[in-house]
Design an enzyme around this catalytic site. Structure first.
Site: not given
Ligand code: GCW
Length: 713
Positions: A308, A382, A410
Site C-alpha cells: 500500500e 483484510d 475497521e
Molecule cells: O486493513 C487495511 C487498512 C489500512 C491498514 C492496512 C494494513 C495500517 O485499511 O488502514 O494500514 O490494512 O494492515 O497495513
C-alpha cells in the site's frame, strides 16, 4: 503519578461500598474489584489473612500492590503484609530467588518457562497458605492476576493446584497510532500516547494500560502505526518511547517500534535504503544501538514494506528476506526481533489479490534470519467479517509465522456494533491446515508445535484509545480481553473467555451471564449475516470502510473496489477461486482447500454461482441472501431485547451506553440489508421472497449517502 493511582484506588473503594449498581464509566475494565457478596467474602477472607511477599524488584512490588488493591476492593480490607507466614490463610508470592519460603517448597517450575506460574494450596511451617510462584517476577505477576480473577469470578481458592504457562512467546498489541495522536482505524478517541507531552509528562493511564495488559499476559506493544513516519526513530522520539518503556517495564511489557524502511534516506541523510548497501546496514546498526542505549529491553521492529505504497526492499530489486534480515542483524546483538508483515499485494499484478502474499513469501521460506518472524493476518484479504484462514499458515516449515488479528473493528461496524470477535479468532485458530496431516491447526502453527519453532507470536491491532472506556464501547473491551487470553493460549475457547469477561466486567449472576454470553457468542455470525453473508467480502464503503458499498467501483485500483470481489452480474455472483478461476484454493493443502470450498459459509468467496443456485436450505441463492440479510437485522433486534432485560444487573450508565449503541447497530444492520438487497437485485432481477419487505429506497438513495467525517481515516 503514584499518588494519582492511589487516589483513584481510594475513591473506588469508598464508592464501591455505596452499592453494586452505582454508575460506572468502564474505565476499570475487567479489573473492577467490586465487593464480593458478604456470604462468600468470609470464606475468601480466611484464605487471604496476610500477604507474604519477599523480594524488592519493581515487578514484585507491582504484583504486591495489585494484590493489595484487588483484595481490599473485593474483600473490604487489605490483608497485612508480613515477613513470614504467621497464621493460617497467608498468600505467599515470589520466585525461588526472591523468597525463601517459595524456594523451600521446591515447586515444579522447570517446565513453566520464564512466564509461567503455579498457584498452590500448601502448608508452610504448619500453616495453610496459598503460594503464587514462578521462575521470574513477571510470572508471579501473571499468577497474581490469575488469583484475583478466581475471586472476581467466585471460584474456590481452597485446594488449588494450578500450573499455567503461555503457549506463545510474543503477545503483542500493534497500535496504529500516529505521532499527531490520530489513530488509523481507531474508534476510541485519540491515541493514548501523548507524544507531544512525552517524555516529561507521564499520563496515569499508561500505568492502567500496563495493568490491563499484564493481567492478560500481553508482553509487548508496538507504539506507532505500521504506516510509519521515520520521525519515530529520531532522538527526541526515542526518548519519548523510552519514557513509555520505563512505565511498562515493571509489568513485563516491552516496547517495539514500527520502522519505516526508507528511514536511512528520510532522517539519515543517505541516498538509498537498499538493504544490501553497506552504508544502509551500518545506519540501521547504529540506530539500533542508539535505541538500545535508551531502552535496554527494546523488543525490536515491526515493518510494513512494499505494501500500500510503503517503501521496502523491492524498491531496490531486493526481497522481503533481504529487508528483514538487515533489520534482524541490527537488533540481534541486543536480543531484539523483527516482525515482518506479510500483508503485501500490488495492484500492478493482475493476480487475484488474496494470492499474492503466499506467492511472495513461500519461495522465501528458509531465507529469514532466526530473529525474524513473519506476521500474517488471519485471512488473505483484510480482516473481513469472515475469511478463510490465510494459506501461508502451515506453508512455511522453516519460517516462524505470527498471527495478526485486528481488535479494532475497521470492517466490523466500528465501536458502535456489538460484535464479540472471540468466535472469529477461534474459527481461524481452530482451522485445520492439513499440513503435516490432520490436526495441524492454525493454533499449532502459531504456537510453533507443528514445525518446532521457538520464536512464536500473536499480534492484535489495538482498539485502545483515549476514550474513558478505553475501547470505544464497553463490549469492545471484550475483544481486547479475548485477544490477550488467546495470545496466551491459542487453543482456548472463545465462549469460556466471554463468560469470564462478562463476569469480571459486569456481574456473576447467572441470570446475567447466560443470556449475555449467548448474545456475545452469536454476535459475530449476526454481523456476518447483515453485512456479508454466504462468503461475500469487501463490499463496504470506500476508504473509511463505513457502511455498505457494494457499488464501489473505479478509482485508483481495482482491488480496492467492491465489484472486484463480488462480481455480481445478471448471470450470477461470487469470485471463482477454484481451478476454473483464480485457483486460490490450490494454495491450501488439498484437504483444507476442499473443506473450505465446500463450506457454505465461504460460498461466494470460492465460487461464482447463478442466482438460482440451490443452497443447503433448499432456497435459491437469491432468496437465501435476502433471508440471511433479514435474519441479521432480526438478530440485532433480539440483542436489544436481551440487553433491555439486563437493566437490573448493570449500573445505569453502562446499561444506557450499550443500549444506545445497540440502537445504532440495529439501524445500521437494516441499512446494510436494504442497501445490499437493493443493489444486488439490479442483477438478480428476482422478486423478494414471500414475506420479506423490499428495501424502502432505490439503490441510488444508498449510493448517494456520504460520510466525509467517518472516524478512523
Ligand atoms: O486493513 C487495511 C487498512 C489500512 C491498514 C492496512 C494494513 C495500517 O485499511 O488502514 O494500514 O490494512 O494492515 O497495513
Amino acid at each position: 503519578m503514584k499518588r494519582l493511582v492511589l487516589m483513584a484506588a481510594a475513591a473506588t473503594s469508598v464508592l464501591g461500598s455505596a452499592g453494586a449498581v452505582r454508575a460506572e464509566d468502564g474505565y476499570d475494565l475487567w479489573l473492577r474489584y467490586r465487593p464480593v457478596e458478604a456470604a462468600q467474602a468470609q470464606g475468601y477472607r480466611a484464605l487471604a489473612t496476610e500477604l507474604v511477599a519477599e523480594g524488592g524488584s519493581p515487578t514484585l512490588a507491582v504484583a504486591r500492590a495489585e494484590l493489595a488493591r484487588g483484595l481490599s476492593g473485593l474483600l473490604g480490607a487489605e490483608p497485612p503484609a508480613t515477613p513470614t507466614v504467621s497464621r493460617d490463610g497467608a498468600i505467599v508470592l515470589g520466585t525461588p530467588a526472591s523468597s525463601k519460603a517459595v524456594a523451600g517448597l521446591k515447586l515444579p517450575l522447570e517446565r513453566l518457562g520464564p512466564d509461567g506460574y503455579v498457584i498452590r494450596s500448601v502448608t508452610l511451617g504448619g500453616r495453610r497458605a496459598t503460594v503464587i510462584a514462578a521462575n521470574s517476577d513477571v510470572g508471579v505477576l501473571y499468577g497474581t492476576f490469575d488469583l484475583l480473577r478466581r475471586i472476581q469470578t467466585r471460584r474456590p481458592l481452597a485446594d488449588l493446584d494450578v500450573a499455567e504457562a503461555p503457549k506463545v512467546t510474543l503477545r503483542v498489541l500493534n497500535h496504529w497510532d500516529n505521532l499527531d495522536r490520530s489513530v488509523e482505524r481507531g474508534y476510541s478517541g485519540q491515541s493514548i500516547w501523548d507524544w507531544w507531552k512525552l517524555p516529561d509528562a507521564i499520563d496515569a493511564r499508561y500505568v492502567d494500560y500496563a495493568r490491563a495488559n499484564a493481567s492478560l499476559g500481553i508482553n509487548g506493544t508496538v507504539l506507532n502505526n505500521v504506516n510509519a513516519k521515520a520521525d519515530s526513530l529520531t532522538a527526541p522520539y526515542i526518548a519519548k518511547a523510552a519514557a513509555v518503556a520505563d512505565v511498562l517495564r515493571p509489568y513485563g511489557i516491552k516496547v517495539y517500534l514500527s520502522a519505516r524502511f526508507s528511514a536511512p534516506i528520510d532522517i539519515g541523510g543517505l541516498k538509498t535504503s537498499d538493504p544490501l548497501d553497506p552504508a544502509v546496514r551500518a545506519w540501521w546498526k547504529a540506530k539500533a544501538d542508539e535505541i538500545y542505549r535508551a531502552i535496554p529491553d527494546f523488543g525490536g521492529f515491526l515493518v510494513k514494506a512494499n505494501s500500500e505504497g510503503q517503501p521496502g526492499p523491492q524498491d531496490y530489486g531486493r526481497t522481503h528476506a533481504d529487508g528483514a534480515n538487515m533489520l534482524g542483524e541490527a537488533v540481534a546483538p541486543h536480543g531484539g526481533v523483527v516482525m515482518w508483515r506479510a500483508f503485501v499485494y500490488s495492484h500492478e499484478q493482475p493476480e487475484d489479490r488474496i494470492k499474492q502474499a503466499y506467492n511472495e513469501f513461500v519461495p522465501l521460506d528458509g531465507k529469514f534470519r532466526d530473529n525474524v518472524i513473519v506476521q500474517v493476518k488471519n485471512g488473505p484479504l483484510d480482516f473481513q467479517p469472515r475469511e478463510p484462514f490465510h494459506p501461508l499458515f502451515g506453508a512455511t516449515p522453516k519460517t516462524p509465522l505470527m498471527m495478526e488479528f485486528q481488535i479494532t473493528k475497521e470492517y466490523l461496524g466500528f465501536a458502535t456494533h456489538l460484535v464479540y470477535q472471540g468466535p472469529l479468532y477461534e474459527e481461524t485458530l481452530q482451522a485445520d491446515t492439513w499440513r503435516k496431516g490432520r490436526g495441524a491447526t492454525v493454533a499449532k502453527v502459531v504456537d510453533g508445535s507443528v514445525y518446532g519453532h521457538k520464536l512464536t507470536g500473536m499480534a492484535g491491532v489495538a482498539n485502545v484509545g483515549s476514550d474513558r472506556n478505553w475501547s470505544g464501547s464497553h463490549f469492545d473491551q471484550a475483544n481486547w480481553y479475548a485477544f490477550g487470553r488467546l495470545a496466551w493460549d491459542p487453543h482456548g475457547s472463545s465462549r469460556a473467555i466471554a463468560e469470564e469477561w462478562a463476569r469480571l466486567t459486569f456481574s456473576n449472576d447467572p441470570a446475567f451471564v447466560r443470556p449475555v454470553v449467548d448474545m456475545m457468542v452469536a454476535s459475530r455470525e449476526t454481523m456476518v449475516n447483515y453485512m456479508t453473508p454466504l462468503g461475500l467480502h469487501h463490499i463496504m464503503g470506500r476508504s473509511h470502510h463505513y457502511g455498505p458499498g457494494p457499488w464501489v467501483a473505479g478509482g485508483e485500483r481495482a482491488d480496492w473496489t467492491s465489484v472486484y470481489y463480488h462480481r455480481a452480474s445478471p448471470e450470477g455472483i461470487g469470485f471463482d477461486r477454484m481451478a476454473t478461476g483464480s485457483n486460490a484454493v490450490a494454495q491450501y493443502a488439498p484437504q483444507a482447500g476442499r473443506a473450505l470450498a465446500a463450506d457454505e459459509k465461504n460460498l461466494l468467496w470460492f465460487h461464482r454461482v447463478d442466482w438460482d443456485h440451490k443452497v443447503a436450505s433448499g432456497r435459491t441463492l437469491w432468496d437465501e441472501l435476502v433471508v440471511r440479510y433479514s435474519q441479521g437485522v432480526q438478530e440485532v433486534a433480539a440483542m436489544r431485547r436481551t440487553w433491555a432485560a439486563m437493566a437490573a444487573h448493570v449500573d445505569p450508565q453502562r446499561h444506557a451506553d450499550v443500549a444506545a449503541y445497540l440502537a445504532i447497530q440495529e439501524k445500521e444492520a437494516q441499512w446494510w440489508r436494504d442497501a445490499c438487497i437493493a443493489y444486488f437485485q439490479q442483477f438478480s432481477k428476482r422478486p423478494m421472497p414471500a414475506g420479506y419487505a423490499p428495501p424502502p429506497h432505490p439503490v441510488s438513495y444508498y449510493e448517494a449517502l456520504n460520510f466525509p467525517y467517518a472516524p478512523g481515516i
